[in-house]
Design an enzyme around this catalytic site. Structure first.
Site, PDB file in Angstrom:
ATOM      1  N   HIS A 115      -5.954  -0.227 -10.011  1.00  0.00           N
ATOM      2  CA  HIS A 115      -7.238  -0.311 -10.938  1.00  0.00           C
ATOM      3  C   HIS A 115      -7.941  -1.013 -11.819  1.00  0.00           C
ATOM      4  CE1 HIS A 115      -7.289   3.581  -8.099  1.00  0.00           C
ATOM      5  NE2 HIS A 115      -8.299   3.283  -7.498  1.00  0.00           N
ATOM      6  N   LYS A 132      -5.210  -8.832  -3.104  1.00  0.00           N
ATOM      7  CA  LYS A 132      -5.281  -7.562  -3.166  1.00  0.00           C
ATOM      8  C   LYS A 132      -7.054  -7.200  -2.850  1.00  0.00           C
ATOM      9  CE  LYS A 132      -5.333  -3.751  -5.703  1.00  0.00           C
ATOM     10  NZ  LYS A 132      -5.715  -3.762  -6.833  1.00  0.00           N
ATOM     11  N   HIS A 181      -9.099   1.280   5.281  1.00  0.00           N
ATOM     12  CA  HIS A 181      -9.191   2.497   6.057  1.00  0.00           C
ATOM     13  C   HIS A 181      -9.301   2.823   7.425  1.00  0.00           C
ATOM     14  CE1 HIS A 181     -12.102   3.446   2.288  1.00  0.00           C
ATOM     15  NE2 HIS A 181     -10.823   3.505   1.741  1.00  0.00           N
ATOM     16  N   LYS A 194     -13.374  -4.571  -4.399  1.00  0.00           N
ATOM     17  CA  LYS A 194     -15.188  -5.600  -4.492  1.00  0.00           C
ATOM     18  C   LYS A 194     -14.814  -6.281  -5.557  1.00  0.00           C
ATOM     19  CE  LYS A 194     -16.485  -0.585  -4.036  1.00  0.00           C
ATOM     20  NZ  LYS A 194     -16.390   0.755  -5.150  1.00  0.00           N
ATOM     21  N   HIS A 227     -13.676   0.727   4.864  1.00  0.00           N
ATOM     22  CA  HIS A 227     -12.883  -1.349   4.859  1.00  0.00           C
ATOM     23  C   HIS A 227     -12.095  -1.356   5.945  1.00  0.00           C
ATOM     24  CE1 HIS A 227      -9.893  -0.302   1.886  1.00  0.00           C
ATOM     25  NE2 HIS A 227     -10.829   0.173   0.955  1.00  0.00           N
ATOM     26  N   CYS A 284      -5.197   7.961 -14.636  1.00  0.00           N
ATOM     27  CA  CYS A 284      -6.136   6.968 -13.826  1.00  0.00           C
ATOM     28  C   CYS A 284      -7.083   8.073 -13.162  1.00  0.00           C
ATOM     29  CB  CYS A 284      -5.171   6.325 -12.748  1.00  0.00           C
ATOM     30  SG  CYS A 284      -6.528   5.001 -11.739  1.00  0.00           S
ATOM     31  N   CYS A 292      -6.866   6.445  -9.256  1.00  0.00           N
ATOM     32  CA  CYS A 292      -6.095   7.011  -8.446  1.00  0.00           C
ATOM     33  C   CYS A 292      -6.358   8.847  -8.407  1.00  0.00           C
ATOM     34  CB  CYS A 292      -4.751   6.847  -8.901  1.00  0.00           C
ATOM     35  SG  CYS A 292      -4.136   5.242  -8.916  1.00  0.00           S
ATOM     36  N   CYS A 327      -3.335   1.636 -15.631  1.00  0.00           N
ATOM     37  CA  CYS A 327      -2.893   1.756 -13.754  1.00  0.00           C
ATOM     38  C   CYS A 327      -2.770   0.465 -12.949  1.00  0.00           C
ATOM     39  CB  CYS A 327      -3.728   2.997 -13.680  1.00  0.00           C
ATOM     40  SG  CYS A 327      -3.780   2.664 -10.929  1.00  0.00           S
TER      41      CYS A 327
HETATM   42  N1  MSP Z   1      -7.827  10.949  -1.124  1.00  0.00           N
HETATM   43  C1  MSP Z   1      -7.081   9.940  -0.845  1.00  0.00           C
HETATM   44  C2  MSP Z   1      -6.077  10.870   0.204  1.00  0.00           C
HETATM   45  C3  MSP Z   1      -6.082  12.160   0.070  1.00  0.00           C
HETATM   46  S1  MSP Z   1      -5.237  12.782   1.211  1.00  0.00           S
HETATM   47  C4  MSP Z   1      -5.180  14.386   0.823  1.00  0.00           C
HETATM   48  C5  MSP Z   1      -7.422   9.154  -1.160  1.00  0.00           C
HETATM   49  N2  MSP Z   1      -8.107   7.702   0.114  1.00  0.00           N
HETATM   50  S2  MSP Z   1      -8.905   6.623  -0.291  1.00  0.00           S
HETATM   51  O1  MSP Z   1      -9.767   6.367  -0.329  1.00  0.00           O
HETATM   52  O2  MSP Z   1      -7.984   5.906  -1.691  1.00  0.00           O
HETATM   53  O3  MSP Z   1      -7.760   6.919   0.994  1.00  0.00           O
HETATM   54  C6  MSP Z   1      -6.292   6.192   0.840  1.00  0.00           C
HETATM   55  C7  MSP Z   1      -6.198   5.450   2.330  1.00  0.00           C
HETATM   56  O4  MSP Z   1      -6.813   4.035   2.544  1.00  0.00           O
HETATM   57  C8  MSP Z   1      -4.896   4.815   2.299  1.00  0.00           C
HETATM   58  O5  MSP Z   1      -3.586   5.810   1.649  1.00  0.00           O
HETATM   59  C9  MSP Z   1      -4.264   3.793   3.177  1.00  0.00           C
HETATM   60  O6  MSP Z   1      -3.846   4.967   4.874  1.00  0.00           O
HETATM   61  C10 MSP Z   1      -5.352   3.601   3.413  1.00  0.00           C
HETATM   62  N3  MSP Z   1      -5.666   2.251   2.742  1.00  0.00           N
HETATM   63  C11 MSP Z   1      -6.509   2.086   1.812  1.00  0.00           C
HETATM   64  N4  MSP Z   1      -6.895   0.223   1.444  1.00  0.00           N
HETATM   65  C12 MSP Z   1      -6.177  -0.418   2.443  1.00  0.00           C
HETATM   66  C13 MSP Z   1      -5.531  -1.404   2.722  1.00  0.00           C
HETATM   67  N5  MSP Z   1      -6.169  -2.221   1.343  1.00  0.00           N
HETATM   68  N6  MSP Z   1      -4.304  -0.862   3.537  1.00  0.00           N
HETATM   69  C14 MSP Z   1      -4.653  -0.917   4.667  1.00  0.00           C
HETATM   70  N7  MSP Z   1      -4.943   0.802   4.422  1.00  0.00           N
HETATM   71  C15 MSP Z   1      -4.831   1.372   3.045  1.00  0.00           C
HETATM   72  O7  MSP Z   1      -5.872   8.218  -1.905  1.00  0.00           O
END
Ligand code: MSP
Length: 478
Positions: free
Chosen positions: A146, A296, A21, A299, A18, A126, A129, A143
């Protein structure tokens, strides 16, 4: 050549890509491409985080084995990044056996150094997370990030990591740090306060989660997914041919919710495994979050924006530009399709696109060589302040600087001199068009890391002789 190793978080594959990421990945790509332009040898790593309870549960829901599930979902991330023209050098998957081997070796070192011991964990976890929660982290008994059902009570025998042993060293390192290891600097005090408030040891293994890497000295347990995941940054340099010298990483780019893992746990793990201080990652850059129209992204609210949605509306480069301009540095950034449309039309369609179209029409056929900067594509030709801003992930300011310096000044001059009213050979006309061509080429060079394709198209218009565009660079969007 200086080496520059940059990473994004590896994303959980229980979700599809999304805009959140996308924001981190595009940002990392912009920084990586800028370093390439200034002549660094870059290694840009991204990938997927594939073990743990959350992934196992998602696979079970789909009636798939965890591995089959991972094999199906992981490519969606890789494809999304390719569509967005993300120039990553390697896409790591934590189910890669070569990664698993490095994880086991590193953990064995932690164990051999006496930093792992068995104890009972009782408390809250959680699954969203993949994190053990302290009472203070919970809001209304669960948490805050979530849905409540993701917070579950756990009572299990785990291997614990002596995180507390490294707290004094970490405080010393962070307090004496002049290199901005934790950036932006505001986050430094947050981490120090937390470290000083007292830190408990944490589990490094799970007892009842089969979907994970075996603990090398106790095969009944699997490695806690965060220990496995963090090691990806190091393992990639070890198992990919020719990348060993890229360690330590120059920049881990991450979102704010995983700050503790990256600035405290990861460093403590490396210290425990025997890494010297100069072999610790050089910088962790923590950005804030995108909010969608003030809310926020989730889904259940149905407000998730996918990278494909952006591409369909704004094209690849338009999407990258909008992400750069709305990148959430210190504060959360409110985004939404309507805002994006306005920004796209104002900056790209009406400003940059229009300028290129006007100038190429006015100067069609003019020989362009005199206007080329001889160091056109090379190191040293990027504005220093621009590079600094990019390195600090201040993309909005960096782009603002380019627009002001090259685009706005060209528009002003054009409107002042009104070359369309002048004779073709009038020196004033020739001068103003030359000025605009130079500026457009400079703007294009600076915007290359953000819009690699469009800037190429712009440059093509000015090869040898000025050519007009076949179609608008950025069609206006209703
Ligand atoms: N798998 C772990 C990370 C392990 S790294 C060794 C994880 N994955 S995640 O799929 O949840 O991705 C988290 C990351 O996605 C956040 O740290 C950020 O980089 C990005 N984002 C997810 N949602 C976001 C927003 N709403 N806004 C900006 N970036 C965000 O955590």
């Amino acid at each position: 050549m200086k080496k520059f190793f940059i990473t994004t978080p590896i994303y959980y594959i229980n979700d599809i890509p999304h805009i959140g990421h996308t924001c981190t990945t595009v940002a990392a790509d912009i920084v990586a491409r800028t370093h390439k332009i200034i002549g660094d040898e870059v290694f840009f790593l991204t990938g997927t985080d594939e073990h743990g309870q959350k992934v196992a549960e998602s696979a079970a829901k789909e009636n798939l084995s965890p591995q089959d599930y991972c094999d199906q979902i992981s490519p969606r991330f890789e494809e999304a990044w390719k569509k967005l023209n993300i120039d990553f050098d390697y896409f790591i998957r934590t189910t890669d056996k070569r990664h698993e081997k490095v994880v086991q070796e590193l953990l064995q070192k932690i164990y051999d150094n006496g930093d792992a011991y068995k104890d009972k964990y009782e408390g809250w976890y959680c699954v969203g997370c993949e994190k053990f929660l302290t009472e203070t982290e919970m809001v209304d008994g669960h948490c805050p990030l979530h849905p409540p059902e993701k917070t579950v009570k756990k009572s299990e025998e785990n291997w614990f990591f002596r995180l507390s042993k490294y707290v004094p060293k970490l405080i010393e390192l962070i307090e004496n740090d002049e290199t901005n290891y934790i950036a932006p600097v505001g986050k430094k005090s947050e981490i120090l306060a937390k470290l000083k408030a007292g830190v408990r040891d944490i589990s490094l293994s799970r007892e009842n989660v089969e979907w994970g890497i075996s603990v090398p000295w106790d095969t009944k347990q699997t490695v806690y997914v965060w220990f496995d995941a963090l090691i990806n940054y190091y393992s990639a340099t070890q198992f990919i041919e020719g990348k060993k010298d890229f360690w330590p990483a120059n920049l881990h780019l991450i979102g704010k919710e995983i700050l503790w893992f990256h600035t405290v746990i990861w460093q403590a793990m490396l210290l425990s495994a025997g890494f010297e201080v100069d072999k610790l990652p050089k910088q962790v850059y923590i950005h804030s979050f995108y909010m969608i129209d003030g809310q926020k992204m989730s889904k259940s609210l149905g407000n998730v924006i996918s990278p494909q949605q952006l591409i369909d509306l704004f094209g690849v480069d338009g999407s990258r530009y909008l992400i750069a301009r709305s990148f959430p540095t210190d504060n959360d950034s409110d985004v939404g399709i309507e805002r994006f449309k306005e920004k796209y039309n104002a900056d790209l369609a009406n400003n940059l696109g229009n300028l290129v179209s006007r100038v190429t029409k006015l100067a069609e056929g003019v020989t362009t060589k005199p206007f080329f900067n001889p160091s056109f594509d090379r190191a040293g030709s990027l504005d220093e302040d621009f590079v600094k801003l990019i390195n600090n992930c201040r993309f909005d300011e960096a782009v603002g600087l380019v627009f002001k310096k090259y685009i706005d000044s060209s528009n002003t001059k054009l409107n002042e001199v009104t070359p369309w009213k002048l004779d073709n050979n009038d020196p004033k006309r020739i001068e103003v068009l030359g000025y605009c061509i130079k500026n457009i080429l400079s703007a294009s060079l600076h915007l290359k890391p953000i819009m690699p394709e469009v800037t190429q198209k712009i440059e093509n218009c000015f090869e040898n002789k000025v050519k007009t565009l076949d179609a608008p660079l950025f069609p206006r969007i209703k």
